[in-house]
Design an enzyme around this catalytic site. Structure first.
Site, PDB file in Angstrom:
ATOM      1  N   LYS A  13      -9.911  -1.455  -4.790  1.00  2.99           N
ATOM      2  CA  LYS A  13      -9.334  -2.453  -5.709  1.00  2.99           C
ATOM      3  C   LYS A  13      -8.720  -3.620  -4.939  1.00  2.99           C
ATOM      4  O   LYS A  13      -8.995  -4.782  -5.226  1.00  2.99           O
ATOM      5  CB  LYS A  13      -8.233  -1.813  -6.585  1.00  2.99           C
ATOM      6  N   ARG A  88      -0.963   1.969 -15.329  1.00  7.17           N
ATOM      7  CA  ARG A  88      -1.428   3.251 -14.783  1.00  7.17           C
ATOM      8  C   ARG A  88      -1.161   4.398 -15.741  1.00  7.17           C
ATOM      9  O   ARG A  88      -1.525   5.536 -15.444  1.00  7.17           O
ATOM     10  CB  ARG A  88      -0.685   3.532 -13.480  1.00  7.17           C
ATOM     11  N   ARG A 127      -7.541   4.118   5.992  1.00 10.29           N
ATOM     12  CA  ARG A 127      -7.001   2.779   5.666  1.00 10.29           C
ATOM     13  C   ARG A 127      -5.858   2.415   6.621  1.00 10.29           C
ATOM     14  O   ARG A 127      -5.002   3.229   6.932  1.00 10.29           O
ATOM     15  CB  ARG A 127      -6.476   2.761   4.229  1.00 10.29           C
ATOM     16  N   ARG A 160      -0.134   3.552   5.828  1.00  8.56           N
ATOM     17  CA  ARG A 160       0.870   3.769   4.770  1.00  8.56           C
ATOM     18  C   ARG A 160       1.321   5.229   4.773  1.00  8.56           C
ATOM     19  O   ARG A 160       0.496   6.128   4.946  1.00  8.56           O
ATOM     20  CB  ARG A 160       0.247   3.430   3.409  1.00  8.56           C
ATOM     21  N   ARG A 171      -1.994  12.111  -5.478  1.00  9.56           N
ATOM     22  CA  ARG A 171      -2.256  10.810  -6.114  1.00  9.56           C
ATOM     23  C   ARG A 171      -3.548  10.873  -6.932  1.00  9.56           C
ATOM     24  O   ARG A 171      -3.632  10.279  -8.012  1.00  9.56           O
ATOM     25  CB  ARG A 171      -2.333   9.714  -5.054  1.00  9.56           C
TER      26      ARG A 171
HETATM   27  P1  ADP Z   1      -7.370   0.551  -3.332  1.00  6.98           P
HETATM   28  O1  ADP Z   1      -6.645  -0.772  -3.438  1.00  6.98           O
HETATM   29  O2  ADP Z   1      -8.267   0.815  -4.492  1.00  6.98           O
HETATM   30  O3  ADP Z   1      -6.442   1.695  -3.065  1.00  6.98           O
HETATM   31  P2  ADP Z   1      -8.448  -0.537  -0.804  1.00  6.98           P
HETATM   32  O4  ADP Z   1      -9.045  -1.823  -1.234  1.00  6.98           O
HETATM   33  O5  ADP Z   1      -7.176  -0.566  -0.042  1.00  6.98           O
HETATM   34  O6  ADP Z   1      -8.329   0.475  -2.077  1.00  6.98           O
HETATM   35  O7  ADP Z   1      -9.564   0.256   0.046  1.00  6.98           O
HETATM   36  C1  ADP Z   1      -9.291   1.534   0.598  1.00  6.98           C
HETATM   37  C2  ADP Z   1      -9.860   1.606   2.024  1.00  6.98           C
HETATM   38  O8  ADP Z   1     -11.299   1.576   1.964  1.00  6.98           O
HETATM   39  C3  ADP Z   1      -9.459   0.433   2.918  1.00  6.98           C
HETATM   40  O9  ADP Z   1      -9.300   0.927   4.223  1.00  6.98           O
HETATM   41  C4  ADP Z   1     -10.653  -0.523   2.829  1.00  6.98           C
HETATM   42  O10 ADP Z   1     -10.786  -1.303   4.017  1.00  6.98           O
HETATM   43  C5  ADP Z   1     -11.820   0.440   2.648  1.00  6.98           C
HETATM   44  N1  ADP Z   1     -12.891  -0.095   1.790  1.00  6.98           N
HETATM   45  C6  ADP Z   1     -12.735  -0.850   0.665  1.00  6.98           C
HETATM   46  N2  ADP Z   1     -13.947  -1.133   0.123  1.00  6.98           N
HETATM   47  C7  ADP Z   1     -14.873  -0.540   0.917  1.00  6.98           C
HETATM   48  C8  ADP Z   1     -16.309  -0.456   0.876  1.00  6.98           C
HETATM   49  N3  ADP Z   1     -17.023  -1.042  -0.087  1.00  6.98           N
HETATM   50  N4  ADP Z   1     -16.922   0.237   1.852  1.00  6.98           N
HETATM   51  C9  ADP Z   1     -16.226   0.865   2.829  1.00  6.98           C
HETATM   52  N5  ADP Z   1     -14.874   0.805   2.930  1.00  6.98           N
HETATM   53  C10 ADP Z   1     -14.196   0.124   1.978  1.00  6.98           C
HETATM   54  P1  ADP Z   2      -3.513   2.813  -4.471  1.00  5.68           P
HETATM   55  O1  ADP Z   2      -4.325   1.700  -5.014  1.00  5.68           O
HETATM   56  O2  ADP Z   2      -3.967   3.279  -3.129  1.00  5.68           O
HETATM   57  O3  ADP Z   2      -3.320   3.950  -5.418  1.00  5.68           O
HETATM   58  P2  ADP Z   2      -1.053   1.253  -4.867  1.00  5.68           P
HETATM   59  O4  ADP Z   2      -0.636   0.371  -3.771  1.00  5.68           O
HETATM   60  O5  ADP Z   2      -1.631   0.636  -6.087  1.00  5.68           O
HETATM   61  O6  ADP Z   2      -2.021   2.334  -4.210  1.00  5.68           O
HETATM   62  O7  ADP Z   2       0.187   2.153  -5.341  1.00  5.68           O
HETATM   63  C1  ADP Z   2       0.960   2.894  -4.413  1.00  5.68           C
HETATM   64  C2  ADP Z   2       1.992   3.711  -5.152  1.00  5.68           C
HETATM   65  O8  ADP Z   2       2.902   2.835  -5.858  1.00  5.68           O
HETATM   66  C3  ADP Z   2       1.442   4.646  -6.236  1.00  5.68           C
HETATM   67  O9  ADP Z   2       1.003   5.887  -5.711  1.00  5.68           O
HETATM   68  C4  ADP Z   2       2.671   4.801  -7.152  1.00  5.68           C
HETATM   69  O10 ADP Z   2       3.603   5.698  -6.595  1.00  5.68           O
HETATM   70  C5  ADP Z   2       3.280   3.397  -7.099  1.00  5.68           C
HETATM   71  N1  ADP Z   2       2.762   2.549  -8.181  1.00  5.68           N
HETATM   72  C6  ADP Z   2       1.962   1.451  -8.055  1.00  5.68           C
HETATM   73  N2  ADP Z   2       1.676   0.927  -9.251  1.00  5.68           N
HETATM   74  C7  ADP Z   2       2.296   1.706 -10.178  1.00  5.68           C
HETATM   75  C8  ADP Z   2       2.357   1.709 -11.597  1.00  5.68           C
HETATM   76  N3  ADP Z   2       1.693   0.797 -12.321  1.00  5.68           N
HETATM   77  N4  ADP Z   2       3.103   2.662 -12.199  1.00  5.68           N
HETATM   78  C9  ADP Z   2       3.771   3.586 -11.490  1.00  5.68           C
HETATM   79  N5  ADP Z   2       3.732   3.670 -10.162  1.00  5.68           N
HETATM   80  C10 ADP Z   2       3.000   2.730  -9.492  1.00  5.68           C
END
Ligand code: ADP
Ligand code: ADP
Ligand code: ZN
Length: 219
Positions: A13, A88, A127, A160, A171
């Site tokens: 995302k 969420r 990541r 992280r 998660r």
């Molecule tokens: P999210 O915001 O949904 O948690 P991220 O955008 O941070 O996910 O992506 C999670 C990890 O996967 C990061 O280390 C990112 O660089 C990697 N990643 C994202 N998209 C791709 C893809 N299409 N192919 C391989 N790795 C990816």
């Molecule tokens: P990812 O895309 O890898 O799940 P985020 O950076 O979006 O990670 O979120 C990290 C953490 O922040 C989540 O696991 C949760 O604890 C908190 N968080 C983020 N967005 C929300 C939300 N909309 N409601 C509740 N908790 C949230």
């Protein structure tokens, strides 16, 4: 455009959000980023959020809804926005509907990035992020030019604290139980766009752009 981007943790995302933000010139609003910033600054919000985030649980709805409502009052959201990681829970989705109706605005689309669970853990555990500018990397698929250093700002990259395998399992469970039902909620509203999040980052972005293409007139 007023967009949401949804998907399980690690779906990509944030990676796609950076590209969407550039393409459509809209602010990228990530509740996760906002919480991490608050934790870094040791604010009241950060202190409240930290316990939940460290366990891979969700921060309570009332705190999160208030944060988003205040953010959406900023002038920079007038031309649209991309919300990442919010809502969420169904309660957050209901709250967002109320916030938007108070502001007299509507969502244009909800992008759901789906990936097989087999690759999610690899993506999250590999990541690495820049704590200074927020840029994201991956130890295998998106390496920085100099190992461990942010290309954009030269800061040292970190993992992280909630990106360990143990917390990721929680998660993912929380996602299945509390966030996945939102897909049906937005599907019924006719807003849901399903995007295959497997494959090359730019190819995935092209899929998103292609699907949103015809909607650009609504801006
Ligand atoms: P999210 O915001 O949904 O948690 P991220 O955008 O941070 O996910 O992506 C999670 C990890 O996967 C990061 O280390 C990112 O660089 C990697 N990643 C994202 N998209 C791709 C893809 N299409 N192919 C391989 N790795 C990816
Ligand atoms: P990812 O895309 O890898 O799940 P985020 O950076 O979006 O990670 O979120 C990290 C953490 O922040 C989540 O696991 C949760 O604890 C908190 N968080 C983020 N967005 C929300 C939300 N909309 N409601 C509740 N908790 C949230
Ligand atoms: Zn950086």
């Amino acid at each position: 455009m007023r967009l949401l981007i949804m998907g399980p943790p690690g779906a990509g995302k944030g990676t796609q959000a950076v590209l969407i933000k550039e393409e459509y010139q809209i602010p990228h609003i990530s509740t996760g980023e906002m919480f991490r910033e608050a934790i870094g600054n040791n604010t009241c919000l950060g202190i409240k959020a930290k316990d939940y985030i460290d366990k891979g649980e969700l921060v309570p709805d009332d705190v999160t809804n208030e944060l988003v409502k205040e953010r959406l009052k900023h002038e920079d959201t007038k031309g649209g926005f991309l919300l990442d990681g919010y809502p969420r829970t169904l309660n957050q989705a209901f709250a967002l509907d109320i916030i938007l109706s108070e502001f007299g605005i509507f969502l244009d689309a909800v992008i759901n990035v789906y990936v097989p669970s087999s690759i999610i853990i690899d993506r999250i555990v590999g990541r690495r992020v820049c704590p200074s500018c927020g840029a994201g990397y991956h130890i295998k698929t998106l390496k920085p030019k100099v190992s461990g250093i942010c290309d954009a700002c030269g800061h040292k990259l970190i993992q992280r604290e909630d990106d360990t395998e143990e917390i990721v399992v929680n998660r993912l469970r929380v996602y299945e139980e509390r966030t996945k039902p939102l897909l049906e909620f937005y599907n019924q509203k006719g807003l849901l766009i399903n995007i295959d999040g497997n494959g090359d980052i730019i190819d995935i972005f092209k899929r998103i752009k292609h699907t949103l293409g015809g909607m650009n007139d609504n801006v």
